[in-house]
Design a protein around this motif. Structure first.
Motif, mmCIF file in Angstrom:
data_model
loop_
_atom_site.group_PDB
_atom_site.id
_atom_site.type_symbol
_atom_site.label_atom_id
_atom_site.label_comp_id
_atom_site.label_asym_id
_atom_site.label_seq_id
_atom_site.Cartn_x
_atom_site.Cartn_y
_atom_site.Cartn_z
ATOM 1 N N SER A 23 0.845 -1.195 0.000
ATOM 2 C CA SER A 23 0.000 0.000 0.000
ATOM 3 C C SER A 23 0.884 1.250 0.000
ATOM 4 C CB SER A 23 -0.915 0.008 1.219
ATOM 5 O OG SER A 23 -0.164 0.221 2.396
ATOM 6 N N VAL A 24 0.312 2.333 -0.446
ATOM 7 C CA VAL A 24 1.048 3.595 -0.517
ATOM 8 C C VAL A 24 1.429 4.063 0.882
ATOM 9 C CG1 VAL A 24 0.879 6.018 -1.217
ATOM 10 C CG2 VAL A 24 -0.068 4.237 -2.678
ATOM 11 N N LEU A 25 0.540 3.893 1.838
ATOM 12 C CA LEU A 25 0.815 4.321 3.209
ATOM 13 C C LEU A 25 1.978 3.533 3.814
ATOM 14 C CD1 LEU A 25 0.037 6.034 5.637
ATOM 15 C CD2 LEU A 25 -1.538 4.215 6.306
ATOM 16 N N ALA A 26 2.008 2.231 3.601
ATOM 17 C CA ALA A 26 3.091 1.409 4.143
ATOM 18 C C ALA A 26 4.431 1.772 3.504
ATOM 19 C CB ALA A 26 2.789 -0.064 3.926
ATOM 20 N N THR A 31 5.227 4.663 2.258
ATOM 21 C CA THR A 31 5.585 5.991 2.771
ATOM 22 C C THR A 31 6.199 5.887 4.161
ATOM 23 O OG1 THR A 31 3.781 6.968 1.495
ATOM 24 C CG2 THR A 31 4.693 8.291 3.284
ATOM 25 N N VAL A 32 5.615 5.059 5.004
ATOM 26 C CA VAL A 32 6.148 4.870 6.357
ATOM 27 C C VAL A 32 7.550 4.276 6.304
ATOM 28 C CG1 VAL A 32 5.853 3.542 8.495
ATOM 29 C CG2 VAL A 32 3.894 4.721 7.469
#
Length: 77
Positions: A31-34, A36-37
């Protein structure tokens, strides 16, 4: 603020690239959020590594200190 040395830039950059690759492979983030993190964590780690690399010290004598003309070097027999 002093400028970073070549060693600091090299260690920090290598840390960011290698830790990003390792974390993405180990976490299998999709995912994009993962992603990014993981990228932000790698940047923080790279900054930490770059700042902890010891900077070269400049040996400056205090203004009133006498100057020693001869430096004594121990020799082994």
């Amino acid at each position: 603020m002093p400028r970073p040395t070549a060693a600091q830039l090299a260690y920090g950059s290598c840390t960011v690239v290698l830790s990003t690759l390792a974390m993405l492979l180990l976490s299998q983030a999709s995912s994009v959020l993962a992603i990014t993190v993981v990228a932000l964590a790698a940047l923080a780690l790279g900054l930490l590594v770059a700042m902890t690399v010891p900077a070269p010290r400049t040996a400056e004598a205090p203004a009133g200190a006498p100057v020693d003309e001869e430096e004594r070097v121990p020799t082994a027999l």
